[in-house]
Design an enzyme around this catalytic site. Structure first.
Site, PDB file in Angstrom:
ATOM      1  N   LYS A   1       0.858  -1.190   0.000  1.00 28.27           N
ATOM      2  CA  LYS A   1       0.000   0.000   0.000  1.00 28.27           C
ATOM      3  C   LYS A   1       0.890   1.234   0.000  1.00 28.27           C
ATOM      4  O   LYS A   1       1.501   1.569   1.011  1.00 28.27           O
ATOM      5  CB  LYS A   1      -0.917   0.050   1.226  1.00 28.27           C
ATOM      6  CG  LYS A   1      -1.989   1.122   1.037  1.00 28.27           C
ATOM      7  CD  LYS A   1      -2.632   1.606   2.310  1.00 28.27           C
ATOM      8  CE  LYS A   1      -1.847   2.681   2.996  1.00 28.27           C
ATOM      9  NZ  LYS A   1      -1.687   3.931   2.211  1.00 28.27           N
TER      10      LYS A   1
ATOM     11  N   GLU B   1      10.075   0.808  10.605  1.00 27.47           N
ATOM     12  CA  GLU B   1      11.118   1.824  10.433  1.00 27.47           C
ATOM     13  C   GLU B   1      10.434   3.159  10.668  1.00 27.47           C
ATOM     14  O   GLU B   1       9.593   3.577   9.873  1.00 27.47           O
ATOM     15  CB  GLU B   1      11.731   1.709   9.034  1.00 27.47           C
ATOM     16  CG  GLU B   1      13.136   2.256   8.968  1.00 27.47           C
ATOM     17  CD  GLU B   1      13.149   3.710   8.573  1.00 27.47           C
ATOM     18  OE1 GLU B   1      13.167   4.561   9.493  1.00 27.47           O
ATOM     19  OE2 GLU B   1      13.124   3.991   7.377  1.00 27.47           O
TER      20      GLU B   1
ATOM     21  N   CYS C   1      13.557  10.498   7.754  1.00 30.06           N
ATOM     22  CA  CYS C   1      13.440   9.927   9.092  1.00 30.06           C
ATOM     23  C   CYS C   1      14.735  10.101   9.869  1.00 30.06           C
ATOM     24  O   CYS C   1      14.733  10.154  11.083  1.00 30.06           O
ATOM     25  CB  CYS C   1      13.068   8.459   9.002  1.00 30.06           C
ATOM     26  SG  CYS C   1      14.087   7.560   7.838  1.00 30.06           S
TER      27      CYS C   1
ATOM     28  N   GLU D   1       9.752  15.194  16.244  1.00 29.26           N
ATOM     29  CA  GLU D   1      10.102  15.112  14.830  1.00 29.26           C
ATOM     30  C   GLU D   1       9.297  16.155  14.054  1.00 29.26           C
ATOM     31  O   GLU D   1       8.070  16.117  14.064  1.00 29.26           O
ATOM     32  CB  GLU D   1       9.800  13.709  14.310  1.00 29.26           C
ATOM     33  CG  GLU D   1      10.233  13.507  12.883  1.00 29.26           C
ATOM     34  CD  GLU D   1      10.120  12.054  12.431  1.00 29.26           C
ATOM     35  OE1 GLU D   1       9.050  11.446  12.641  1.00 29.26           O
ATOM     36  OE2 GLU D   1      11.087  11.539  11.857  1.00 29.26           O
TER      37      GLU D   1
HETATM   38  P1  NAI Z   1       1.744   7.753   8.639  1.00 28.07           P
HETATM   39  O1  NAI Z   1       2.515   6.867   9.547  1.00 28.07           O
HETATM   40  O2  NAI Z   1       0.343   8.082   9.032  1.00 28.07           O
HETATM   41  O3  NAI Z   1       1.673   7.131   7.170  1.00 28.07           O
HETATM   42  C1  NAI Z   1       2.588   6.197   6.655  1.00 28.07           C
HETATM   43  C2  NAI Z   1       1.832   5.078   5.934  1.00 28.07           C
HETATM   44  O4  NAI Z   1       1.001   4.398   6.866  1.00 28.07           O
HETATM   45  C3  NAI Z   1       0.904   5.573   4.826  1.00 28.07           C
HETATM   46  O5  NAI Z   1       0.904   4.641   3.769  1.00 28.07           O
HETATM   47  C4  NAI Z   1      -0.454   5.589   5.521  1.00 28.07           C
HETATM   48  O6  NAI Z   1      -1.539   5.473   4.644  1.00 28.07           O
HETATM   49  C5  NAI Z   1      -0.342   4.363   6.407  1.00 28.07           C
HETATM   50  N1  NAI Z   1      -1.242   4.354   7.560  1.00 28.07           N
HETATM   51  C6  NAI Z   1      -1.714   5.415   8.258  1.00 28.07           C
HETATM   52  N2  NAI Z   1      -2.542   5.015   9.237  1.00 28.07           N
HETATM   53  C7  NAI Z   1      -2.615   3.665   9.172  1.00 28.07           C
HETATM   54  C8  NAI Z   1      -3.316   2.666   9.903  1.00 28.07           C
HETATM   55  N3  NAI Z   1      -4.125   2.975  10.912  1.00 28.07           N
HETATM   56  N4  NAI Z   1      -3.158   1.363   9.560  1.00 28.07           N
HETATM   57  C9  NAI Z   1      -2.334   1.032   8.554  1.00 28.07           C
HETATM   58  N5  NAI Z   1      -1.655   1.939   7.806  1.00 28.07           N
HETATM   59  C10 NAI Z   1      -1.773   3.239   8.107  1.00 28.07           C
HETATM   60  O7  NAI Z   1       2.562   9.102   8.462  1.00 28.07           O
HETATM   61  P2  NAI Z   1       2.001  10.479   7.861  1.00 28.07           P
HETATM   62  O8  NAI Z   1       0.678  10.802   8.492  1.00 28.07           O
HETATM   63  O9  NAI Z   1       2.086  10.426   6.398  1.00 28.07           O
HETATM   64  O10 NAI Z   1       3.083  11.507   8.401  1.00 28.07           O
HETATM   65  C11 NAI Z   1       2.998  12.005   9.722  1.00 28.07           C
HETATM   66  C12 NAI Z   1       4.362  12.130  10.351  1.00 28.07           C
HETATM   67  O11 NAI Z   1       5.004  10.860  10.401  1.00 28.07           O
HETATM   68  C13 NAI Z   1       5.346  13.010   9.609  1.00 28.07           C
HETATM   69  O12 NAI Z   1       5.186  14.353   9.923  1.00 28.07           O
HETATM   70  C14 NAI Z   1       6.662  12.468  10.088  1.00 28.07           C
HETATM   71  O13 NAI Z   1       6.997  13.027  11.340  1.00 28.07           O
HETATM   72  C15 NAI Z   1       6.392  10.994  10.267  1.00 28.07           C
HETATM   73  N6  NAI Z   1       6.833  10.197   9.107  1.00 28.07           N
HETATM   74  C16 NAI Z   1       7.968   9.463   9.232  1.00 28.07           C
HETATM   75  C17 NAI Z   1       8.439   8.751   8.155  1.00 28.07           C
HETATM   76  C18 NAI Z   1       9.674   7.957   8.236  1.00 28.07           C
HETATM   77  O14 NAI Z   1      10.296   7.704   7.215  1.00 28.07           O
HETATM   78  N7  NAI Z   1      10.051   7.486   9.399  1.00 28.07           N
HETATM   79  C19 NAI Z   1       7.769   8.784   6.853  1.00 28.07           C
HETATM   80  C20 NAI Z   1       6.541   9.534   6.844  1.00 28.07           C
HETATM   81  C21 NAI Z   1       6.131  10.211   7.941  1.00 28.07           C
END
Ligand code: NAI
Ligand code: MG
Length: 494
Positions: free
Chosen positions: A189, A264, A298, A395
């Protein structure tokens, strides 16, 4: 000598696939719903993409299950899996400019970064893991008694992969590489902000000859498509990259089916500059380590610790460099910084800038929106930052650098480690002993010495503490995609 002149600007690519990939067919969602994906540089809708939810996830998982249990994939030799992976890497290389432009269009990252970093790293990752495909092996184990005992590394099964938007295609490669090399099948996804490059890559995988069902793609939202993947009883493992709060939800929801989980997650990585460092190199590293990819990394070096005696000189030079950064159209090859990925990220980052000021840090450059179209934010530097401020603890995931002053090794080690995160860290010094002392003392999955953001498919990457579970890349990344089986057979007595 001939030289190829690079164009000054690249064009947006044609969009080829916007459907859900199940088996070998790109389809509409069962519900018929679609969602818009937006160009963050212009705020304009690029196109509509099929919006998957539980019904589509179920079809995708069935396809992946069938491919795993009965398809040609389950009988394929490792070397042939490796050949397919290399073929996919070759196709990605052939379409490098198109894929890079898709990243720039959907994510907003500068075309130069997509062409020089995201794509080459993704291709290299696939080739690296292609090389492992015929080298997945067990041990013979000398046990007591008249037995022959050996181990096998078998694929886990159907792997659910949930990825973020900051490096859309690179995350695809990090997830597909070890999963395919070890013989698993995949339902991925992509992030709702950036589904396009993953869909195109999946189309290339079909062109390369991957059997139907080995790779399935369900674009959609986290709480619907993502959650359905996490809950599905026929999914054996979830590999997730994203936010820690999402990982906690996934861990809870995966408990019922006891899925294997690898995470991660985020960081607040310390970048530590000692007075004896090559300061010009450290300044360049501090700029790159934070502002690369609009700060959406990240492992961003978002806590910059500078030794007191060089602090003022360092800050002055760094501010000068920061002000020279070129913002603008990400399709322009002169551009160093594009927009943030979406309105939500833009708002979150601006909120942190406001709180930094309210809590008493000095905003010495930036701090404003750039332009009046697109989610651009000026490269922002805060000095006089203290450890307990929000901008030093949380972050931000944007172009906001916090500079902290320190006096000595013991103090900076304690402060650097005083965080719930542990993804990466860096140390700048000419003193070899100090470098290793720090590298050992820092509680982080990666420590860079006199460099930053050096990634290689062969080098494991992942987090201590709340920055993750498990490692990606390298040989270590394979372990998360295999089950270890022990076979014990009675032998005639010696
Ligand atoms: P997120 O963790 O919500 O999204 C990442 C992935 O998880 C997306 O594909 C999303 O659709 C999916 N997802 C979201 N909720 C889910 C659930 N309940 N069950 C299964 N999958 C789910 O991150 P988001 O909202 O895009 O970004 C928010 C913050 O997260 C950013 O501001 C940043 O601080 C952090 N982040 C960290 C990343 C990293 O590489 N460690 C990458 C992206 C965001
Ligand atoms: Mg979220």
């Amino acid at each position: 000598m001939s030289s190829v002149v690079e164009p000054r600007t690249f064009a947006a690519p044609k969009i080829r696939q916007t459907g859900i990939l199940i088996g070998d067919e790109f389809r509409s969602s069962v519900s018929g719903k679609t969602f818009a994906t937006v160009n963050p540089a212009t705020e304009e809708v690029i196109c509509q993409v099929a919006e998957g939810d539980a019904a589509d996830v179920d079809l995708a998982v069935r396809a992946a299950r069938a491919a795993f249990e009965t398809g040609p994939w389950s009988r394929m030799d490792g070397r042939d899996r490796g050949r397919l992976m290399n073929k996919l890497a070759d196709l990605a290389e052939k379409h490098l400019d198109e894929l890079a432009a898709l990243e720039t269009l959907d994510n907003g990252k500068p075309i130069n970064d997509a062409r020089a970093a995201d794509l080459p790293l993704a291709i290299d990752c696939l080739r690296y893991y292609a090389g492992w495909a015929d080298k997945i092996k067990g041990d013979t184990v000398p046990i007591r008694g008249d037995y022959f005992c050996y181990t096998r590394r078998e694929p886990i099964g159907v792997c659910g992969q949930i990825i973020p938007w900051n490096f859309p295609l690179l995350m695809v490669a990090w997830k597909w590489g070890p999963a395919l090399a070890t013989g698993n099948t995949i339902v991925i996804k992509p992030a709702e902000q950036t589904p396009l490059s993953c869909l195109r890559m999946a189309e290339l995988a079909l062109e390369a000859g991957f059997p139907p069902g080995v790779i399935n793609v369900v674009p959609g939202f986290g709480p619907t498509a993502g959650a359905a993947l996490v809950a599905h009883p026929q999914v054996d493992k979830i590999a997730f990259t994203g936010e820690g709060t999402t990982a906690k939800i996934i861990m809870r929801e995966a408990a019922d089916t006891l899925k294997r989980l690898t995470f991660e997650l985020g960081g607040k990585s310390p970048n530590i500059v000692f007075a004896d460092a090559d300061l010009d190199a450290a300044i360049a590293g501090a700029e790159f380590g934070l502002f690369f990819n609009q700060g959406q990394c990240c492992c961003a070096g978002s806590r910059l610790f500078v030794e007191e005696s060089v602090h003022d000189e360092f800050v002055e030079k760094l501010i000068r460099r920061t002000r020279q950064r070129v913002l603008g159209n990400p399709f322009d090859t002169e551009t160093q910084q594009g927009p943030q990925v979406d309105q939500a990220q833009f708002d979150k980052i601006m909120g942190y800038i406001d709180r930094g000021q309210a809590q008493g840090a000095n905003c010495v450059t930036g701090g404003q929106r750039f332009g009046n179209r697109g989610y651009f934010i000026e490269p922002t530097v805060f000095t006089n930052v203290h450890d307990q401020m929000d901008i030093a603890r949380e972050e931000i995931f944007g172009p906001v650098l916090s500079i902290l002053k320190f006096k000595d090794v013991a103090e900076v080690t304690q402060r650097a480690n005083n965080t719930c995160y542990g993804l990466a860290a860096a140390v700048w010094t000419r003193d070899v002993q100090k470098a290793h002392q720090m590298a050992h003392a820092l509680r982080a999955g990666t420590v860079w010495v006199n460099c930053y953001d050096v990634f290689d498919a062969a080098a494991p990457f992942g987090g201590f503490k709340m920055s993750g579970i498990g490692r990606e890349l390298g040989e270590a990344g394979l372990a998360n995609y295999t089950e270890l089986k022990t076979v014990t057979m009675a032998m005639p007595p010696r």
